[in-house]
Scaffold this motif. Structure first.
Motif, PDB file in Angstrom:
ATOM      1  N   MET A   1       0.849  -1.192   0.000  1.00  0.00           N
ATOM      2  CA  MET A   1       0.000   0.000   0.000  1.00  0.00           C
ATOM      3  C   MET A   1       0.880   1.237   0.000  1.00  0.00           C
ATOM      4  N   ALA A   2       0.631   2.126  -0.940  1.00  0.00           N
ATOM      5  CA  ALA A   2       1.403   3.360  -1.001  1.00  0.00           C
ATOM      6  C   ALA A   2       0.886   4.360   0.018  1.00  0.00           C
ATOM      7  N   VAL A   3       1.785   4.974   0.734  1.00  0.00           N
ATOM      8  CA  VAL A   3       1.392   5.982   1.716  1.00  0.00           C
ATOM      9  C   VAL A   3       2.189   7.253   1.457  1.00  0.00           C
ATOM     10  N   THR A   4       1.486   8.367   1.388  1.00  0.00           N
ATOM     11  CA  THR A   4       2.145   9.648   1.154  1.00  0.00           C
ATOM     12  C   THR A   4       1.945  10.556   2.352  1.00  0.00           C
ATOM     13  N   ILE A   5       3.032  11.046   2.884  1.00  0.00           N
ATOM     14  CA  ILE A   5       2.943  12.055   3.936  1.00  0.00           C
ATOM     15  C   ILE A   5       3.406  13.358   3.305  1.00  0.00           C
ATOM     16  N   ASP A   6       2.473  14.276   3.097  1.00  0.00           N
ATOM     17  CA  ASP A   6       2.793  15.451   2.281  1.00  0.00           C
ATOM     18  C   ASP A   6       3.168  16.683   3.088  1.00  0.00           C
ATOM     19  N   SER A  15      -6.268   4.535  -1.970  1.00  0.00           N
ATOM     20  CA  SER A  15      -7.680   4.465  -2.344  1.00  0.00           C
ATOM     21  C   SER A  15      -8.268   5.856  -2.524  1.00  0.00           C
ATOM     22  N   GLY A  16      -7.493   6.871  -2.203  1.00  0.00           N
ATOM     23  CA  GLY A  16      -7.962   8.242  -2.328  1.00  0.00           C
ATOM     24  C   GLY A  16      -8.446   8.835  -1.035  1.00  0.00           C
ATOM     25  N   ALA A  17      -8.624   7.986  -0.025  1.00  0.00           N
ATOM     26  CA  ALA A  17      -9.119   8.492   1.244  1.00  0.00           C
ATOM     27  C   ALA A  17      -8.057   9.326   1.940  1.00  0.00           C
ATOM     28  N   VAL A  18      -8.482  10.395   2.566  1.00  0.00           N
ATOM     29  CA  VAL A  18      -7.593  11.251   3.346  1.00  0.00           C
ATOM     30  C   VAL A  18      -7.790  10.920   4.808  1.00  0.00           C
ATOM     31  N   LEU A  19      -6.714  10.594   5.498  1.00  0.00           N
ATOM     32  CA  LEU A  19      -6.812  10.319   6.918  1.00  0.00           C
ATOM     33  C   LEU A  19      -6.870  11.652   7.659  1.00  0.00           C
ATOM     34  N   GLY A  20      -7.758  11.731   8.607  1.00  0.00           N
ATOM     35  CA  GLY A  20      -7.944  12.989   9.322  1.00  0.00           C
ATOM     36  C   GLY A  20      -9.235  13.646   8.904  1.00  0.00           C
ATOM     37  N   PRO A  41     -16.333  13.271  -1.273  1.00  0.00           N
ATOM     38  CA  PRO A  41     -15.694  12.038  -1.753  1.00  0.00           C
ATOM     39  C   PRO A  41     -16.431  10.771  -1.309  1.00  0.00           C
ATOM     40  N   SER A  42     -16.326   9.723  -2.123  1.00  0.00           N
ATOM     41  CA  SER A  42     -17.061   8.478  -1.877  1.00  0.00           C
ATOM     42  C   SER A  42     -16.544   7.720  -0.656  1.00  0.00           C
ATOM     43  N   TRP A  43     -15.309   8.007  -0.215  1.00  0.00           N
ATOM     44  CA  TRP A  43     -14.754   7.290   0.926  1.00  0.00           C
ATOM     45  C   TRP A  43     -15.207   7.873   2.276  1.00  0.00           C
ATOM     46  N   VAL A  44     -15.976   8.939   2.252  1.00  0.00           N
ATOM     47  CA  VAL A  44     -16.384   9.598   3.500  1.00  0.00           C
ATOM     48  C   VAL A  44     -17.355   8.717   4.293  1.00  0.00           C
ATOM     49  N   LYS A  45     -17.101   8.609   5.579  1.00  0.00           N
ATOM     50  CA  LYS A  45     -17.946   7.818   6.477  1.00  0.00           C
ATOM     51  C   LYS A  45     -18.635   8.672   7.537  1.00  0.00           C
ATOM     52  N   ARG A  46     -18.169   9.876   7.722  1.00  0.00           N
ATOM     53  CA  ARG A  46     -18.801  10.733   8.729  1.00  0.00           C
ATOM     54  C   ARG A  46     -18.729  12.198   8.306  1.00  0.00           C
ATOM     55  N   ILE A  47     -19.869  12.875   8.454  1.00  0.00           N
ATOM     56  CA  ILE A  47     -19.975  14.288   8.091  1.00  0.00           C
ATOM     57  C   ILE A  47     -20.535  15.051   9.288  1.00  0.00           C
ATOM     58  N   ILE A 173     -19.251  22.234   6.788  1.00  0.00           N
ATOM     59  CA  ILE A 173     -19.205  20.806   7.084  1.00  0.00           C
ATOM     60  C   ILE A 173     -17.760  20.366   7.249  1.00  0.00           C
ATOM     61  N   LEU A 174     -17.583  19.351   8.064  1.00  0.00           N
ATOM     62  CA  LEU A 174     -16.342  18.603   8.153  1.00  0.00           C
ATOM     63  C   LEU A 174     -16.640  17.213   7.609  1.00  0.00           C
ATOM     64  N   TYR A 175     -15.663  16.566   6.957  1.00  0.00           N
ATOM     65  CA  TYR A 175     -15.884  15.184   6.532  1.00  0.00           C
ATOM     66  C   TYR A 175     -14.617  14.370   6.744  1.00  0.00           C
ATOM     67  N   GLU A 176     -14.839  13.071   6.977  1.00  0.00           N
ATOM     68  CA  GLU A 176     -13.720  12.179   7.303  1.00  0.00           C
ATOM     69  C   GLU A 176     -14.054  10.750   6.896  1.00  0.00           C
ATOM     70  N   GLY A 177     -13.020   9.947   6.689  1.00  0.00           N
ATOM     71  CA  GLY A 177     -13.213   8.567   6.253  1.00  0.00           C
ATOM     72  C   GLY A 177     -13.175   7.582   7.396  1.00  0.00           C
TER      73      GLY A 177
END
Lengths: 177, 58
Positions: A1-6, A15-20, A41-47, A173-177
């Motif tokens: 799994m590729a992980v980018t810390i920018d 998968s495109g999901a942003v952690l945080g 985004p489609s990966w959002v689980k909480r708004i 709004i705030l959104y998170e995965g």
């Protein structure tokens, strides 16, 4: 799994999901009959829907509606809100048109937040608490559920009448995965 | 004209979308219906207040 810390306090996985937590740009709720937050985004689980000093020009209740690529869905909700105040405590109102909560009169300004969480598939549940603390204090609590026909990609902030106009405050709004 | 605000959270762009003529007509009709309902309720309240209480009518 590729992980980018920018280096910008967020981590993106492949998968495109942003952690945080991601914040949309805050909006002045000073005009218009609805405010739509789109392209969620489609990966959002909480708004989290947030109100600060939001007011209407009339007395319709606030209504939060969810939508997908087919548009905002205006039916099929199972939701209620209750008012606690010195004059109308325990008044319960149901809605199938969206997630509702009390707005008071046109002189009230409402603050608080609603959390909308993906429980499974396209089914979402919500809980929220809002208040007015100016001359006529009240608190309103809301809870409910809604199953969309497809993946959520938008949230609409509007009113039960659909005709009342926003005239004060801000929303975001705030959104998170 | 009535409008809605649309915020694209992906791009951060906010747009004010004016109602179409059809949407505006539906909006105006809904407002007129709400005003008529409110006026009817107010008229009924005034009529109720003006009517004599049952004991007074006898």
């Amino acid at each position: 799994m590729a992980v980018t810390i920018d280096g910008s306090a967020s981590v993106t996985i492949n998968s495109g999901a942003v952690l945080g937590i991601t914040s949309a740009p805050a909006q002045a709720s000073t005009s218009g009959v609805s405010i739509d937050f789109t392209s969620i985004p489609s990966w959002v689980k909480r708004i989290t829907v947030m109100f600060s000093g939001v007011s209407l020009n009339s007395t319709g209740a606030f209504l939060i509606q969810l939508g997908d690529s087919g548009g905002v869905e205006t039916s099929g909700y199972d939701a209620t809100f209750i008012i606690g105040s010195n004059t109308s405590s325990n008044t319960v109102t149901a809605s199938v048109a969206g997630f509702p909560f009390y707005s008071g009169t046109n002189t009230f300004s409402v603050s608080g937040s609603m959390i909308i969480t993906n429980i499974t598939g396209n089914t979402w549940v919500e809980q929220g608490v809002f208040n007015n603390s100016v001359t006529t204090p009240f608190v309103t609590s809301t809870a409910g559920t809604k199953t969309l026909s497809a993946t959520l990609d938008r949230v609409r902030i509007t009113t039960t009448t659909g005709t009342d106009t926003f005239d004060a405050g801000s929303v975001n709004i705030l959104y998170e995965g | 004209m009535t409008h809605r605000i649309v915020v694209n959270v992906e791009t951060g762009v906010t747009t004010q979308v004016e109602y179409t003529a059809e949407e505006q007509a539906a909006h105006d009709a809904a407002v007129a219906a709400q005003q008529a309902e409110a006026a009817a309720a107010e008229a009924q309240a005034l009529a109720d207040a003006a009517a004599p209480a049952p004991n007074e009518a006898q």
